[in-house]
Structure formats: structure tokens, C-alpha cells
Design a protein around this motif. Structure first.
Motif, PDB file in Angstrom:
ATOM      1  N   ALA A   1       1.114  -1.552   0.206  1.00 26.50           N
ATOM      2  CA  ALA A   1       0.214  -0.499  -0.167  1.00 26.50           C
ATOM      3  C   ALA A   1       0.574   1.212   0.059  1.00 26.50           C
ATOM      4  N   GLU A   2       0.974   1.815  -0.598  1.00 26.80           N
ATOM      5  CA  GLU A   2       1.547   3.486  -1.454  1.00 26.80           C
ATOM      6  C   GLU A   2      -0.128   4.554  -0.851  1.00 26.80           C
ATOM      7  N   GLY A   3       1.433   5.626  -0.827  1.00 24.81           N
ATOM      8  CA  GLY A   3      -0.643   6.954  -0.572  1.00 24.81           C
ATOM      9  C   GLY A   3       0.559   8.401   0.107  1.00 24.81           C
ATOM     10  N   ARG A   4       0.424   9.488  -0.848  1.00 25.67           N
ATOM     11  CA  ARG A   4       0.735  11.110  -0.703  1.00 25.67           C
ATOM     12  C   ARG A   4      -0.457  11.157   0.392  1.00 25.67           C
ATOM     13  N   GLU A   5      -0.058  12.548   1.566  1.00 23.58           N
ATOM     14  CA  GLU A   5      -1.281  13.179   1.591  1.00 23.58           C
ATOM     15  C   GLU A   5      -1.149  14.075   0.427  1.00 23.58           C
ATOM     16  N   THR A   6      -2.785  14.560   1.473  1.00 18.08           N
ATOM     17  CA  THR A   6      -3.658  15.665  -0.434  1.00 18.08           C
ATOM     18  C   THR A   6      -3.219  16.691  -0.283  1.00 18.08           C
ATOM     19  N   ARG A   7      -2.997  16.762   1.596  1.00 18.46           N
ATOM     20  CA  ARG A   7      -3.258  18.876   1.168  1.00 18.46           C
ATOM     21  C   ARG A   7      -1.626  18.555   1.706  1.00 18.46           C
TER      22      ARG A   7
END
Length: 217
Positions: A78-84
Motif C-alpha cells: 500500500a502506498e499513499g500521499r497526503e492530499t494537502r
């Protein structure tokens, strides 16, 4: 950061194994998570967390890198990036299902987590403390989902078909952010709360300063 947790569920191993291989059914069981769309074997969604007043939403994807039915083990990246923000998170999650009886199952979960950004700065020391409690919530939600007579139809809640690009949207309720301080309980809140509050104030001042600078420019 590596974390290991175990949960036990009042359900058969075959049912638990099937649920772990059906992301549409199992995603709502994880606190703070929401599945939004699927493209082939790639599952996309958001995870919401906060530390006191500081909120963060990670938008990302998850894919199965291993499915061993004989060993009843799955590995998910799983990989994610902050939207803000500039933070990001990635995790390699290994889940192993083991039957303890006809209607009792143990799931061992090992997570290799990497996280950066404002939540990591404030809540990194909280994450190991709260991971077990979040997994307990997950186990309760999973057990409730499996015991629900309508759970067999849960994966068909989204009848939307894939568009021309092959992306299929998933309709699911928006989750509440998981508050790491709240989940950790009073001892952790007492220990880390003042630090979180100070960083939150500094973060807000920084945001206001940037806005004023933009207006002047």
C-alpha cells in the motif's frame, strides 16, 4: 517501522480468507479507510488520520503482491500521499490466516510502515501503541461483517461498471479520521498531547503566514 499484531475472529478460516481476498468487503472494516475505485488488480482509496487537531488524508493505492491459498497468506503493498501536504506513507502488509477451530480464526498481521509528513512528526511514537487497538477495532468490524446475513452481497453494493479507461468507481461511506491520541488513550494523550498541540499551533501560524505572504505578493 515494523509492527506485528494478532487478532482472533469468531468465524471460519475459509470465510476470513475469502474476506481478505475481497477488498471491497474488507476495506470498510479498517478504521479511517475508504475504497473509492478499482482498476484491474489495483485498489485505490483514502485513509484519514489525525493527531489531536492536526488532520491528514492519504490518497493512494494497494495491490496484492502475493496470494498463497495453501498457506492462507496474502502480502499487500500500500502506498499513499497526503492530499494537502508533502507527507507520504507506504506499507508492506503480510496477513496469515490460521484456523483455531470450526468457527474461530487467528490472523497474524505484520506491517512494515514508512511514513513522513506532519502526522509522522507528531504521531510516530504513538503508532506502535495504537496499532493493536486499531487491529482490535478491525477484528470487531470484520466479525460483524462476516456474521451479517447480507455480507455475501456486500461486494455488489457498487453496481457501477468500469469506464473506458477500465476504472470502476466504488460507492462507500466516507470514513471518520482515526485520532491517534484518542485511540492511544489517556496515558499517551497526557504524554504527547502538549507536544501535538504546540506543533499544531506552529503549523497553523505557518499556514496563516503563507496566506498573508501570498496576499502581499
Amino acid at each position: 517501522m515494523e509492527m506485528s499484531n494478532e487478532i482472533e475472529v469468531n468465524a471460519s478460516a475459509s470465510d476470513v480468507w475469502a474476506a481478505f481476498n475481497d477488498v471491497e468487503r474488507i476495506a470498510p472494516c479498517l478504521p479511517g479507510a475508504q475504497l473509492t475505485e478499482i482498476e484491474g488488480e489495483e485498489y485505490r482509496g483514502v485513509v484519514k488520520v489525525k493527531v489531536g487537531p492536526v488532520n491528514a488524508q492519504y490518497k493512494g493505492k494497494a495491490t496484492f503482491t502475493e496470494r498463497d491459498q495453501d498457506a492462507m497468506q496474502v502480502v499487500i503493498l500500500a502506498e499513499g500521499r497526503e492530499t494537502r501536504g508533502q507527507g507520504n506513507a507506504s506499507a508492506t502488509i503480510t496477513a496469515t490466516v490460521e484456523a483455531l477451530g470450526d468457527d474461530r480464526t487467528k490472523v497474524g498481521v505484520t506491517t512494515d510502515l514508512k511514513i513522513t509528513g506532519k502526522v509522522a512528526q507528531i504521531g510516530r511514537n504513538l503508532i506502535p501503541d495504537v496499532s493493536a487497538k486499531i487491529m482490535d477495532q478491525f477484528a470487531d468490524n470484520l466479525e460483524a461483517m462476516l456474521s451479517d446475513s447480507s455480507s455475501d452481497d456486500a461486494s455488489s453494493e457498487s453496481d457501477a461498471s468500469a469506464d473506458d479507461s477500465g476504472v470502476r468507481p466504488v460507492s462507500s461511506p466516507e470514513p471518520e479520521a482515526v485520532d491517534l491520541l484518542d485511540v492511544a488513550g489517556p496515558p499517551a494523550a497526557k504524554k504527547f498531547g502538549p507536544i501535538a498541540g504546540l506543533i499544531a499551533v506552529l503549523w497553523i501560524i505557518r499556514k496563516l503566514f503563507k496566506r498573508r505572504k501570498k496576499k502581499k505578493g
